[in-house]
Motif scaffolding. Structure first.
Motif, PDB file in Angstrom:
ATOM      1  N   THR A  59       5.526 -12.278   8.760  1.00  0.00           N
ATOM      2  CA  THR A  59       6.593 -11.452   9.327  1.00  0.00           C
ATOM      3  C   THR A  59       6.261  -9.974   9.401  1.00  0.00           C
ATOM      4  OG1 THR A  59       7.647 -11.064   7.180  1.00  0.00           O
ATOM      5  CG2 THR A  59       8.332 -13.051   8.406  1.00  0.00           C
ATOM      6  N   GLY A  60       5.318  -9.519   8.620  1.00  0.00           N
ATOM      7  CA  GLY A  60       4.978  -8.101   8.585  1.00  0.00           C
ATOM      8  C   GLY A  60       5.917  -7.273   7.735  1.00  0.00           C
ATOM      9  N   GLU A  61       6.884  -7.918   7.097  1.00  0.00           N
ATOM     10  CA  GLU A  61       7.834  -7.197   6.251  1.00  0.00           C
ATOM     11  C   GLU A  61       7.215  -6.881   4.895  1.00  0.00           C
ATOM     12  OE1 GLU A  61      11.779  -9.400   8.097  1.00  0.00           O
ATOM     13  OE2 GLU A  61      11.095  -9.932   6.106  1.00  0.00           O
ATOM     14  N   ARG A  62       7.835  -5.936   4.207  1.00  0.00           N
ATOM     15  CA  ARG A  62       7.399  -5.598   2.851  1.00  0.00           C
ATOM     16  C   ARG A  62       7.656  -6.819   1.962  1.00  0.00           C
ATOM     17  NH1 ARG A  62      10.288  -0.794   1.504  1.00  0.00           N
ATOM     18  NH2 ARG A  62      11.948  -2.153   0.840  1.00  0.00           N
ATOM     19  N   PRO A  63       6.737  -7.126   1.057  1.00  0.00           N
ATOM     20  CA  PRO A  63       6.914  -8.296   0.187  1.00  0.00           C
ATOM     21  C   PRO A  63       8.140  -8.161  -0.710  1.00  0.00           C
ATOM     22  CG  PRO A  63       4.655  -7.515   0.107  1.00  0.00           C
ATOM     23  CD  PRO A  63       5.446  -6.481   0.849  1.00  0.00           C
ATOM     24  N   ARG A  64       8.768  -9.294  -0.965  1.00  0.00           N
ATOM     25  CA  ARG A  64       9.862  -9.332  -1.939  1.00  0.00           C
ATOM     26  C   ARG A  64       9.253  -9.300  -3.336  1.00  0.00           C
ATOM     27  NH1 ARG A  64      11.419 -14.303   1.191  1.00  0.00           N
ATOM     28  NH2 ARG A  64      10.138 -15.099  -0.484  1.00  0.00           N
ATOM     29  N   GLU A 110       2.174  -3.138 -10.565  1.00  0.00           N
ATOM     30  CA  GLU A 110       1.815  -3.839  -9.327  1.00  0.00           C
ATOM     31  C   GLU A 110       3.051  -4.369  -8.601  1.00  0.00           C
ATOM     32  OE1 GLU A 110      -1.195  -4.581  -7.797  1.00  0.00           O
ATOM     33  OE2 GLU A 110      -2.429  -3.493  -9.227  1.00  0.00           O
ATOM     34  N   THR A 111       3.931  -5.028  -9.327  1.00  0.00           N
ATOM     35  CA  THR A 111       5.096  -5.665  -8.696  1.00  0.00           C
ATOM     36  C   THR A 111       6.061  -4.640  -8.113  1.00  0.00           C
ATOM     37  OG1 THR A 111       4.911  -7.547 -10.198  1.00  0.00           O
ATOM     38  CG2 THR A 111       7.003  -7.274  -9.061  1.00  0.00           C
ATOM     39  N   LEU A 112       6.420  -3.639  -8.896  1.00  0.00           N
ATOM     40  CA  LEU A 112       7.401  -2.666  -8.421  1.00  0.00           C
ATOM     41  C   LEU A 112       6.853  -1.796  -7.288  1.00  0.00           C
ATOM     42  CD1 LEU A 112       9.103  -1.630 -11.777  1.00  0.00           C
ATOM     43  CD2 LEU A 112       9.877  -3.315 -10.078  1.00  0.00           C
ATOM     44  N   GLU A 113       5.596  -1.416  -7.372  1.00  0.00           N
ATOM     45  CA  GLU A 113       5.013  -0.603  -6.306  1.00  0.00           C
ATOM     46  C   GLU A 113       4.912  -1.385  -4.992  1.00  0.00           C
ATOM     47  OE1 GLU A 113       3.623   2.794  -6.136  1.00  0.00           O
ATOM     48  OE2 GLU A 113       5.073   2.926  -7.758  1.00  0.00           O
ATOM     49  N   VAL A 114       4.434  -2.622  -5.062  1.00  0.00           N
ATOM     50  CA  VAL A 114       4.266  -3.415  -3.834  1.00  0.00           C
ATOM     51  C   VAL A 114       5.615  -3.830  -3.261  1.00  0.00           C
ATOM     52  CG1 VAL A 114       3.375  -5.607  -2.908  1.00  0.00           C
ATOM     53  CG2 VAL A 114       1.921  -4.172  -4.358  1.00  0.00           C
ATOM     54  N   ALA A 115       6.540  -4.281  -4.112  1.00  0.00           N
ATOM     55  CA  ALA A 115       7.857  -4.691  -3.619  1.00  0.00           C
ATOM     56  C   ALA A 115       8.690  -3.488  -3.181  1.00  0.00           C
ATOM     57  CB  ALA A 115       8.601  -5.479  -4.686  1.00  0.00           C
ATOM     58  N   GLY A 116       8.561  -2.389  -3.897  1.00  0.00           N
ATOM     59  CA  GLY A 116       9.376  -1.211  -3.594  1.00  0.00           C
ATOM     60  C   GLY A 116       8.852  -0.346  -2.468  1.00  0.00           C
ATOM     61  N   ARG A 117       7.542  -0.151  -2.419  1.00  0.00           N
ATOM     62  CA  ARG A 117       6.959   0.765  -1.438  1.00  0.00           C
ATOM     63  C   ARG A 117       5.984   0.106  -0.480  1.00  0.00           C
ATOM     64  NH1 ARG A 117       5.768   6.305  -4.714  1.00  0.00           N
ATOM     65  NH2 ARG A 117       7.799   6.487  -5.696  1.00  0.00           N
ATOM     66  N   GLY A 118       5.637  -1.147  -0.763  1.00  0.00           N
ATOM     67  CA  GLY A 118       4.679  -1.837   0.092  1.00  0.00           C
ATOM     68  C   GLY A 118       3.236  -1.552  -0.265  1.00  0.00           C
ATOM     69  N   ALA A 119       3.018  -0.697  -1.249  1.00  0.00           N
ATOM     70  CA  ALA A 119       1.645  -0.352  -1.630  1.00  0.00           C
ATOM     71  C   ALA A 119       1.644   0.320  -2.997  1.00  0.00           C
ATOM     72  CB  ALA A 119       1.023   0.593  -0.609  1.00  0.00           C
TER      73      ALA A 119
END
Length: 156
Positions: free
Chosen positions: A96-101, A71-80
């Motif tokens: 901000t609409g940015e990809r999560p850290r 979950e963490t690497l996919e969301v932080a790395g690819r946004g989904a």
């Protein structure tokens, strides 16, 4: 330069999209758990059977690690996650609409980690945790509010 799609400007993901993505992702994580458990059992010997090795805590730690890393690497790395990409939705920071850290991506999965680790009312609690977006006017669930994120639709 085009503005990032924030929760206020972008269309939010439908509950059905979120639910199907969660089912896909849960299936992938559970499949990973099954493979790891089978491998662990194959490595057991007759002298040290799998169930008698005091490995319940170790197995739980591996299960939690798989869930957190996925979950963490996919969301932080690819946004989904894979499920979200299939359903054409993604996670963004609500303001901000940015990809999560990484920290925000971890906060999204933290409540699920507690559920997996405690194994208390797991199926009911899991469903309740991830269905909270359907009961809010902002269409953002508990994990979204905790992490400051929103799940939006991705335009083709």
């Amino acid at each position: 330069m085009e503005e990032a799609p924030t929760a206020e400007r972008a269309p939010l993901a439908d509950n059905s999209q979120r639910a199907i993505a969660r089912i896909i992702d849960s299936g992938l994580v559970v499949f990973s758990w099954m493979i790891l458990t089978a491998a662990w059992q194959l490595l057991s010997t007759a002298d040290e059977p799998f169930a008698e090795r005091g490995t319940k805590l170790a197995v739980a730690a591996v299960m939690v690690s798989v869930l957190v890393l996925y979950e963490t690497l996919e969301v932080a790395g690819r946004g989904a996650t894979i499920g979200k990409r299939i359903m054409k939705i993604r996670v963004v920071m609500a303001k901000t609409g940015e990809r999560p850290r990484v920290v925000n991506a971890f906060l999204r999965v933290a409540p699920a980690v507690v559920l997996v680790a405690t194994q208390q009312f797991f199926p009911f609690a899991w469903a309740l945790l991830y269905s909270t977006a359907g009961f809010t006017t902002s269409n953002r669930g508990l994990v979204d509010h905790l992490a400051g994120t929103a799940v939006i639709k991705v335009e083709d």
